[in-house]
Design a protein around this motif. Structure first.
Motif, PDB file in Angstrom:
ATOM      1  N   ILE A  86      13.107   9.545  -1.753  1.00 50.79           N
ATOM      2  CA  ILE A  86      13.127   8.875  -3.060  1.00 50.79           C
ATOM      3  C   ILE A  86      11.725   8.668  -3.611  1.00 50.79           C
ATOM      4  O   ILE A  86      11.472   8.899  -4.803  1.00 50.79           O
ATOM      5  CB  ILE A  86      13.849   7.516  -2.955  1.00 50.79           C
ATOM      6  CG1 ILE A  86      15.342   7.723  -2.649  1.00 50.79           C
ATOM      7  CG2 ILE A  86      13.685   6.695  -4.225  1.00 50.79           C
ATOM      8  CD1 ILE A  86      16.074   6.444  -2.281  1.00 50.79           C
ATOM      9  N   THR A  87      10.806   8.227  -2.762  1.00 48.93           N
ATOM     10  CA  THR A  87       9.484   7.801  -3.243  1.00 48.93           C
ATOM     11  C   THR A  87       8.355   8.792  -2.984  1.00 48.93           C
ATOM     12  O   THR A  87       7.355   8.787  -3.705  1.00 48.93           O
ATOM     13  CB  THR A  87       9.090   6.471  -2.579  1.00 48.93           C
ATOM     14  OG1 THR A  87       8.923   6.684  -1.166  1.00 48.93           O
ATOM     15  CG2 THR A  87      10.150   5.407  -2.810  1.00 48.93           C
ATOM     16  N   GLY A  88       8.478   9.587  -1.921  1.00 50.14           N
ATOM     17  CA  GLY A  88       7.376  10.460  -1.535  1.00 50.14           C
ATOM     18  C   GLY A  88       6.280   9.727  -0.790  1.00 50.14           C
ATOM     19  O   GLY A  88       5.226  10.306  -0.498  1.00 50.14           O
ATOM     20  N   PHE A  89       6.505   8.462  -0.439  1.00 48.18           N
ATOM     21  CA  PHE A  89       5.490   7.676   0.260  1.00 48.18           C
ATOM     22  C   PHE A  89       5.465   8.035   1.747  1.00 48.18           C
ATOM     23  O   PHE A  89       6.420   8.603   2.291  1.00 48.18           O
ATOM     24  CB  PHE A  89       5.780   6.174   0.126  1.00 48.18           C
ATOM     25  CG  PHE A  89       5.718   5.640  -1.278  1.00 48.18           C
ATOM     26  CD1 PHE A  89       5.111   6.359  -2.294  1.00 48.18           C
ATOM     27  CD2 PHE A  89       6.274   4.404  -1.598  1.00 48.18           C
ATOM     28  CE1 PHE A  89       5.047   5.868  -3.599  1.00 48.18           C
ATOM     29  CE2 PHE A  89       6.224   3.904  -2.888  1.00 48.18           C
ATOM     30  CZ  PHE A  89       5.614   4.635  -3.893  1.00 48.18           C
ATOM     31  N   LYS A  90       4.385   7.646   2.394  1.00 46.58           N
ATOM     32  CA  LYS A  90       4.229   7.881   3.827  1.00 46.58           C
ATOM     33  C   LYS A  90       4.961   6.775   4.609  1.00 46.58           C
ATOM     34  O   LYS A  90       5.316   5.728   4.051  1.00 46.58           O
ATOM     35  CB  LYS A  90       2.745   7.882   4.204  1.00 46.58           C
ATOM     36  CG  LYS A  90       2.047   6.533   3.993  1.00 46.58           C
ATOM     37  CD  LYS A  90       0.568   6.626   4.329  1.00 46.58           C
ATOM     38  CE  LYS A  90      -0.114   5.268   4.212  1.00 46.58           C
ATOM     39  NZ  LYS A  90      -0.050   4.676   2.880  1.00 46.58           N
ATOM     40  N   THR A  91       5.160   7.005   5.895  1.00 49.75           N
ATOM     41  CA  THR A  91       5.777   6.002   6.759  1.00 49.75           C
ATOM     42  C   THR A  91       4.710   5.370   7.650  1.00 49.75           C
ATOM     43  O   THR A  91       3.644   5.961   7.881  1.00 49.75           O
ATOM     44  CB  THR A  91       6.869   6.618   7.644  1.00 49.75           C
ATOM     45  OG1 THR A  91       6.276   7.599   8.514  1.00 49.75           O
ATOM     46  CG2 THR A  91       7.946   7.274   6.797  1.00 49.75           C
ATOM     47  N   GLY A  92       5.002   4.175   8.125  1.00 53.35           N
ATOM     48  CA  GLY A  92       4.061   3.478   8.990  1.00 53.35           C
ATOM     49  C   GLY A  92       4.585   2.114   9.369  1.00 53.35           C
ATOM     50  O   GLY A  92       5.677   1.718   8.965  1.00 53.35           O
ATOM     51  N   ASP A 149       0.826  -1.216   0.000  1.00 53.73           N
ATOM     52  CA  ASP A 149       0.000   0.000   0.000  1.00 53.73           C
ATOM     53  C   ASP A 149       0.858   1.263   0.000  1.00 53.73           C
ATOM     54  O   ASP A 149       0.373   2.356   0.288  1.00 53.73           O
ATOM     55  CB  ASP A 149      -0.945   0.009   1.206  1.00 53.73           C
ATOM     56  CG  ASP A 149      -0.189   0.083   2.540  1.00 53.73           C
ATOM     57  OD1 ASP A 149       1.066   0.073   2.531  1.00 53.73           O
ATOM     58  OD2 ASP A 149      -0.855   0.140   3.589  1.00 53.73           O
ATOM     59  N   LYS A 150       2.149   1.125  -0.316  1.00 50.25           N
ATOM     60  CA  LYS A 150       3.112   2.226  -0.426  1.00 50.25           C
ATOM     61  C   LYS A 150       3.503   2.827   0.923  1.00 50.25           C
ATOM     62  O   LYS A 150       3.955   3.974   0.991  1.00 50.25           O
ATOM     63  CB  LYS A 150       2.592   3.320  -1.363  1.00 50.25           C
ATOM     64  CG  LYS A 150       2.352   2.841  -2.785  1.00 50.25           C
ATOM     65  CD  LYS A 150       1.964   3.979  -3.711  1.00 50.25           C
ATOM     66  CE  LYS A 150       1.778   3.466  -5.146  1.00 50.25           C
ATOM     67  NZ  LYS A 150       1.436   4.571  -6.077  1.00 50.25           N
ATOM     68  N   THR A 151       3.381   2.052   1.979  1.00 51.98           N
ATOM     69  CA  THR A 151       3.842   2.499   3.303  1.00 51.98           C
ATOM     70  C   THR A 151       5.296   2.101   3.500  1.00 51.98           C
ATOM     71  O   THR A 151       5.652   0.927   3.354  1.00 51.98           O
ATOM     72  CB  THR A 151       2.988   1.875   4.422  1.00 51.98           C
ATOM     73  OG1 THR A 151       1.643   2.307   4.282  1.00 51.98           O
ATOM     74  CG2 THR A 151       3.519   2.282   5.791  1.00 51.98           C
ATOM     75  N   ILE A 152       6.135   3.059   3.842  1.00 54.49           N
ATOM     76  CA  ILE A 152       7.542   2.774   4.161  1.00 54.49           C
ATOM     77  C   ILE A 152       7.589   2.258   5.589  1.00 54.49           C
ATOM     78  O   ILE A 152       7.358   2.998   6.546  1.00 54.49           O
ATOM     79  CB  ILE A 152       8.401   4.043   4.013  1.00 54.49           C
ATOM     80  CG1 ILE A 152       8.367   4.537   2.562  1.00 54.49           C
ATOM     81  CG2 ILE A 152       9.834   3.781   4.457  1.00 54.49           C
ATOM     82  CD1 ILE A 152       8.986   5.906   2.355  1.00 54.49           C
TER      83      ILE A 152
END
Length: 498
Positions: A473-479, A270-273
């Motif tokens: 690098i990705t602009g994704f959110k963290t979680g 789901d694009k969560t880092i």
């Protein structure tokens, strides 16, 4: 060089500038603008590699393609496809591949020219990108590493409508790895997965009935066997060898360590880092503890074949590697022939997993022979050819049904383990979800893990820094990691598999 009179030798000297000049021999005028485009493209690519490190393979490849633009094929001339693959080029493999291509020609009348490629995966990817960037009509068919589809998808045709039946019969995890945004970029050609190799003779010698089921058991068994063998005079014997150099192999290894402990897959579907979590950090710390204890200090520089060389020499009790290492281990001149076996990698608190590897075949959207290229892909990835390749080269097939055939399992008893691994213990790297950014993502990840293995950074610091870098690098959110083991098909936590 006025006008349009050039010799093929002249083109050669233009391509590889800085080399000895070839003699100019007048030939017929260039027949089409396509030829001129080819020449300009070649010069551009060669300038990209002034050191010459990749200029040789690039020039050789494009020289082989240039004549296609210099002559008009007649109606009766057979089609010749060009195939660019990254498979190992051992003598046995090369001979088997040539036999496959010759049989394809006999059955279809289509000729195939197999092209040379750079040796390392990183150079191969750069080579593929440059060639595809030229929009040249060849190569027609490309071999793609399982992690490349997301980076190169736009350059290939969607194979989904052509191979729907084949894809429905593949291992689900293998099929998914070549699908990007619902587009089938490549058809699976072979499959790999991370496995544990173990010395059956040494386990018996030290009183162990089965291989280690957990990472903790591996540590204890490796340390005991190592101490015992060294006491007998084998001072260079080690308990466990693996791939610790800061290359893609380390991404595979470290992903297995952390996923088995519930530490997520670096970036979730789901694009969560998710990489900055206690489970991943503990897994890295444990591996750092192996360096210099049950693994050689130099393991932080090991690539795949470095570990295999130590293992085949008989200087290790356990090894993490791919199925292809089985062939060298069981060779007639191998010191460990008939003294080893394979199993799934050890379990952590969340289960046991192996990183998915392999190669698929893709058809360039610039190919002038799309139909013929599709025939080649269909042939090389067919059940019939995979069966023969398994018989000759011991390469694991990609179709689950083939593992049930007695004719395949009897000469390859380890295939029972492989089938279970592909069904129940697969983890995929986050290449599809990160797309064109995957190379930067894996570079950042492997460097962070490597800094922990070498003691350059503490694991807590490395994970926090990596998280920030992946956001950049990705602009994704963290979680946090997803519940369970995201991206896997794991159903068993442990239990004997050998």
């Amino acid at each position: 060089m006025k006008g349009s009179l050039f010799s093929f030798a002249t083109v050669s000297s233009i391509i590889c500038e800085g080399r000895p000049q070839a003699v100019i021999i007048p030939m017929e005028p260039i027949r089409s603008f396509v030829t001129l485009i080819h020449r300009v493209v070649v010069r551009r690519i060669c300038r990209l590699y002034p050191s010459g490190k990749m200029a040789g393979p690039v020039c050789v490849l494009l020289l082989s393609l240039l004549p296609q633009g210099c002559a008009r094929p007649t109606v009766h001339e057979p089609v010749t496809l060009t195939l660019l693959d990254q498979e190992w080029t051992t003598k046995t493999f090369s001979e088997a591949r040539q036999q496959e291509l010759q049989q394809f020609t006999r059955e279809t009348g289509i000729h195939v020219k197999l092209l040379a490629s750079p040796e390392s995966p990183r150079e191969q990817l750069a080579f593929w990108r440059e060639l595809l960037g030229t929009s040249a009509s060849g190569p027609d068919v490309y071999g793609l590493d399982v992690i490349w589809p997301g980076m190169l998808a736009e350059s290939f045709i969607d194979l989904k409508s052509y191979f729907a039946n084949e894809m429905s019969a593949e291992f689900p995890a293998v099929a998914a790895s070549y699908t990007v945004d619902n587009k089938l970029v490549a058809l699976p050609y072979d499959a790999n997965i991370g496995l544990l190799y173990f010395r059956t003779d040494l386990l018996r010698r030290y009183g162990y009935r089965v291989p280690p089921q957990t990472w903790d058991e591996l540590e204890r068994m490796a340390a005991r066997i190592q101490a015992g063998e060294r006491a007998k005079g084998k001072k260079e014997f080690w308990g466990f060898v693996w791939q610790g150099a800061a290359v893609e192999g380390l991404t595979c290894d470290a992903l297995e360590w952390q996923v088995s402990e519930g530490g997520g897959r670096i970036i979730e579907e789901d694009k969560t880092i998710s990489v900055n979590n206690p489970q991943a950090i503990r897994a890295w710390q444990r591996a750092a503890r192996w360096v210099g204890s049950i693994s050689p200090p130099s393991v932080v520089g090991y690539k795949e074949w470095d570990a295999v060389n130590v293992w085949v020499a008989g200087d290790a009790a356990f090894m993490r590697s791919w199925p292809m290492a089985y062939v060298d281990s069981q060779a007639t001149d191998s010191p460990i022939r008939n003294k080893f076996d394979i199993t799934l990698l050890p379990a952590g608190k969340a289960g046991r997993v192996g990183t998915l590897g392999g190669v698929g075949l893709a058809v360039s959207r610039f190919s002038a022979h799309t139909n013929e290229a599709l025939e080649l892909v269909r042939y090389l990835c067919s059940r019939k050819v995979q069966l023969e390749r398994s018989r000759v080269l011991s390469e694991p097939p990609t179709f689950p049904e083939l593992y049930e055939l007695a004719g395949l399992r009897e000469p390859n008893p380890r295939y029972a383990v492989l089938a279970q691994a592909f069904r129940t213990a697969v983890i995929s790297r986050p290449s599809s979800v990160t797309g064109k950014n995957y190379q930067d993502v894996t570079d950042a990840y492997m460097q962070a893990v490597h800094s922990v293995l070498t003691g350059e950074k503490r694991a807590l610091e490395a994970a926090a820094t990596l998280e920030k870098e992946l956001v950049r690098i990705t602009g994704f959110k963290t979680g946090p990691p997803s519940a369970g083991m995201s991206g896997t098909t794991v159903k068993e936590r442990s239990g004997p598999v050998h």
